[in-house]
Motif scaffolding. Sequence first.
Motif, PDB file in Angstrom:
ATOM      1  N   UNK A  50      26.786  52.822  25.128  1.00  0.00           N
ATOM      2  CA  UNK A  50      26.597  51.436  25.522  1.00  0.00           C
ATOM      3  C   UNK A  50      26.514  51.285  27.028  1.00  0.00           C
ATOM      4  N   UNK A  51      25.579  50.463  27.485  1.00  0.00           N
ATOM      5  CA  UNK A  51      25.384  50.241  28.909  1.00  0.00           C
ATOM      6  C   UNK A  51      26.033  48.925  29.337  1.00  0.00           C
ATOM      7  N   UNK A  52      26.515  48.858  30.565  1.00  0.00           N
ATOM      8  CA  UNK A  52      27.077  47.594  31.060  1.00  0.00           C
ATOM      9  C   UNK A  52      26.055  46.469  30.929  1.00  0.00           C
ATOM     10  N   UNK A  53      26.532  45.300  30.551  1.00  0.00           N
ATOM     11  CA  UNK A  53      25.652  44.159  30.311  1.00  0.00           C
ATOM     12  C   UNK A  53      26.385  42.871  30.669  1.00  0.00           C
ATOM     13  N   UNK A  54      25.690  41.911  31.302  1.00  0.00           N
ATOM     14  CA  UNK A  54      26.329  40.617  31.593  1.00  0.00           C
ATOM     15  C   UNK A  54      26.760  39.897  30.324  1.00  0.00           C
ATOM     16  N   UNK A  55      26.213  40.321  29.199  1.00  0.00           N
ATOM     17  CA  UNK A  55      26.559  39.734  27.903  1.00  0.00           C
ATOM     18  C   UNK A  55      28.049  39.911  27.596  1.00  0.00           C
ATOM     19  N   UNK A  56      28.653  40.985  28.115  1.00  0.00           N
ATOM     20  CA  UNK A  56      30.044  41.286  27.793  1.00  0.00           C
ATOM     21  C   UNK A  56      30.971  40.188  28.302  1.00  0.00           C
ATOM     22  N   UNK A  57      30.822  39.819  29.586  1.00  0.00           N
ATOM     23  CA  UNK A  57      31.721  38.793  30.122  1.00  0.00           C
ATOM     24  C   UNK A  57      31.477  37.448  29.450  1.00  0.00           C
ATOM     25  N   UNK A  58      30.225  37.144  29.138  1.00  0.00           N
ATOM     26  CA  UNK A  58      29.952  35.877  28.455  1.00  0.00           C
ATOM     27  C   UNK A  58      30.634  35.838  27.095  1.00  0.00           C
ATOM     28  N   UNK A  59      30.577  36.946  26.359  1.00  0.00           N
ATOM     29  CA  UNK A  59      31.216  37.005  25.046  1.00  0.00           C
ATOM     30  C   UNK A  59      32.726  36.800  25.165  1.00  0.00           C
ATOM     31  N   UNK A  60      33.335  37.449  26.151  1.00  0.00           N
ATOM     32  CA  UNK A  60      34.777  37.307  26.324  1.00  0.00           C
ATOM     33  C   UNK A  60      35.139  35.889  26.749  1.00  0.00           C
ATOM     34  N   UNK A  61      34.336  35.320  27.627  1.00  0.00           N
ATOM     35  CA  UNK A  61      34.621  33.958  28.082  1.00  0.00           C
ATOM     36  C   UNK A  61      34.494  32.960  26.935  1.00  0.00           C
ATOM     37  N   UNK A  62      33.511  33.170  26.072  1.00  0.00           N
ATOM     38  CA  UNK A  62      33.308  32.247  24.945  1.00  0.00           C
ATOM     39  C   UNK A  62      34.401  32.409  23.886  1.00  0.00           C
ATOM     40  N   UNK A  63      34.769  33.663  23.594  1.00  0.00           N
ATOM     41  CA  UNK A  63      35.749  33.906  22.530  1.00  0.00           C
ATOM     42  C   UNK A  63      37.173  33.643  23.016  1.00  0.00           C
ATOM     43  N   UNK A  64      37.403  33.897  24.288  1.00  0.00           N
ATOM     44  CA  UNK A  64      38.713  33.725  24.929  1.00  0.00           C
ATOM     45  C   UNK A  64      39.824  34.412  24.125  1.00  0.00           C
ATOM     46  N   UNK A  69      42.254  42.132  25.104  1.00  0.00           N
ATOM     47  CA  UNK A  69      41.054  42.972  24.972  1.00  0.00           C
ATOM     48  C   UNK A  69      41.517  44.391  24.670  1.00  0.00           C
ATOM     49  N   UNK A  70      40.938  44.983  23.622  1.00  0.00           N
ATOM     50  CA  UNK A  70      41.222  46.355  23.219  1.00  0.00           C
ATOM     51  C   UNK A  70      39.994  47.180  23.590  1.00  0.00           C
ATOM     52  N   UNK A  71      40.151  48.117  24.529  1.00  0.00           N
ATOM     53  CA  UNK A  71      39.040  48.980  24.954  1.00  0.00           C
ATOM     54  C   UNK A  71      39.237  50.361  24.359  1.00  0.00           C
ATOM     55  N   UNK A  72      38.399  50.713  23.397  1.00  0.00           N
ATOM     56  CA  UNK A  72      38.525  51.974  22.675  1.00  0.00           C
ATOM     57  C   UNK A  72      37.769  53.066  23.413  1.00  0.00           C
ATOM     58  N   UNK A  73      38.508  54.042  23.916  1.00  0.00           N
ATOM     59  CA  UNK A  73      37.937  55.170  24.647  1.00  0.00           C
ATOM     60  C   UNK A  73      36.991  54.706  25.750  1.00  0.00           C
ATOM     61  N   UNK A  74      37.475  53.880  26.673  1.00  0.00           N
ATOM     62  CA  UNK A  74      36.570  53.248  27.639  1.00  0.00           C
ATOM     63  C   UNK A  74      35.877  54.234  28.560  1.00  0.00           C
ATOM     64  N   UNK A  75      34.567  54.011  28.704  1.00  0.00           N
ATOM     65  CA  UNK A  75      33.758  54.792  29.635  1.00  0.00           C
ATOM     66  C   UNK A  75      32.919  53.803  30.433  1.00  0.00           C
ATOM     67  N   UNK A  76      31.657  53.596  30.082  1.00  0.00           N
ATOM     68  CA  UNK A  76      30.839  52.613  30.796  1.00  0.00           C
ATOM     69  C   UNK A  76      31.073  51.204  30.256  1.00  0.00           C
ATOM     70  N   UNK A  77      30.853  51.043  28.945  1.00  0.00           N
ATOM     71  CA  UNK A  77      31.002  49.729  28.328  1.00  0.00           C
ATOM     72  C   UNK A  77      32.455  49.260  28.395  1.00  0.00           C
TER      73      UNK A  77
END
Length: 384
Positions: free
Chosen positions: A66-80, A84-92
Amino acid sequence: MRVALISESFLPTISGVTTSVCKVLEHLAGAGHEAIVIAPAGAPRHYAGFPVHTVPAIAYRQFPVGLPSPHVQRLLADFRPDVVHAASPFLLGAQGISAANRLDIPSVAIFQTDVAGYAARNRLGQATALAWRYVKWVHEGATRTLVPSSASMRDLERMHVPNLALWTRGVDLVGFHPNRKNSPDVTALRQKIAPNHEVIVGYVGRMAPEKQVERFRALRGISGIRLALVGDGPSEPQIARALEGMPVTWLGRLAGSELSTAYASFDIFVHAGTEETFGQTLQEAHAAGLPVVAPAAGGPLDLVTHGENGYLFIPDDERDLRRCVERLVRDPSVRNRMGEAGRRTVLGRSWPTVCDVLMGHYEDVIDERAAIRSMTAIPLYLQR
């Protein structure tokens, strides 16, 4: 509780990360929590009743990354979410942790893939130090990092990664069970693999460089054995060349009851790779009542007690690997004793039990963040 789960790996890709994520989602659903999933492109639209949102990805060694995307912050802001659980975090996952910090949301990062170990194995020189610095940077951003083994804990402590806690993995104690050995499916599979009642030495996992399956060549010439390999991956041609002429049955990728049947057909389980941060297949083998042979490195150090539920061989010493397997091949009573001990080892590690522990970590970081917010809301003169 509202949980946003960001995973570097998800269905249809099968991996230890995917398995853990799916089990956590199933647990959240069963407990009545709310969740969303953010994963690389190609994932199903829903899992366990939760929506799955995808981001663009590139293919790397048959895995979508998975590549970094501005969609990620929007999703988190909307879902609130509450966490946040980051499974084996690398780029995404790194982007997800950063976005959570900007939104003042606590995060739990799961250390599961040895990125720095990959750099070292491929003799990338200074890239190994760079990889560790990247791992440290990612996990420093998380509110808490959960590590799967004491070896991983020591590695991250040496890098001065803060806020560490131990969180193991669960295992399906019903699907993987010694009683399955008596089923007709297992009898049929054993007849296919070992028609002359040979001892079956099995492996389950990806056929990838870090798994070092080619080391099974050390078992060449041991009489009365058959090898059974479960899994697929980019290293299949190299492994096939290394094991050419040996009595090998390739079973391919298996899941569900077929995977349980495969484990139940084995007499001995062997894992040769030295880069496991945990070793989920070792737990599954123990649940199935098998003695395990694995290197004395990384995750297996917490899972295998040498001489009790299996043997730990000297890492990178194929002769010692062979000696350990030969002992078990020659003595069925030792195999039975160690298999029974292995089953006892994992009885307290069901997925519901392990996921309950995870929920406790979620609650801890949520409470910690709430306490910080309340303190910052109090005038300084009242805090003295």
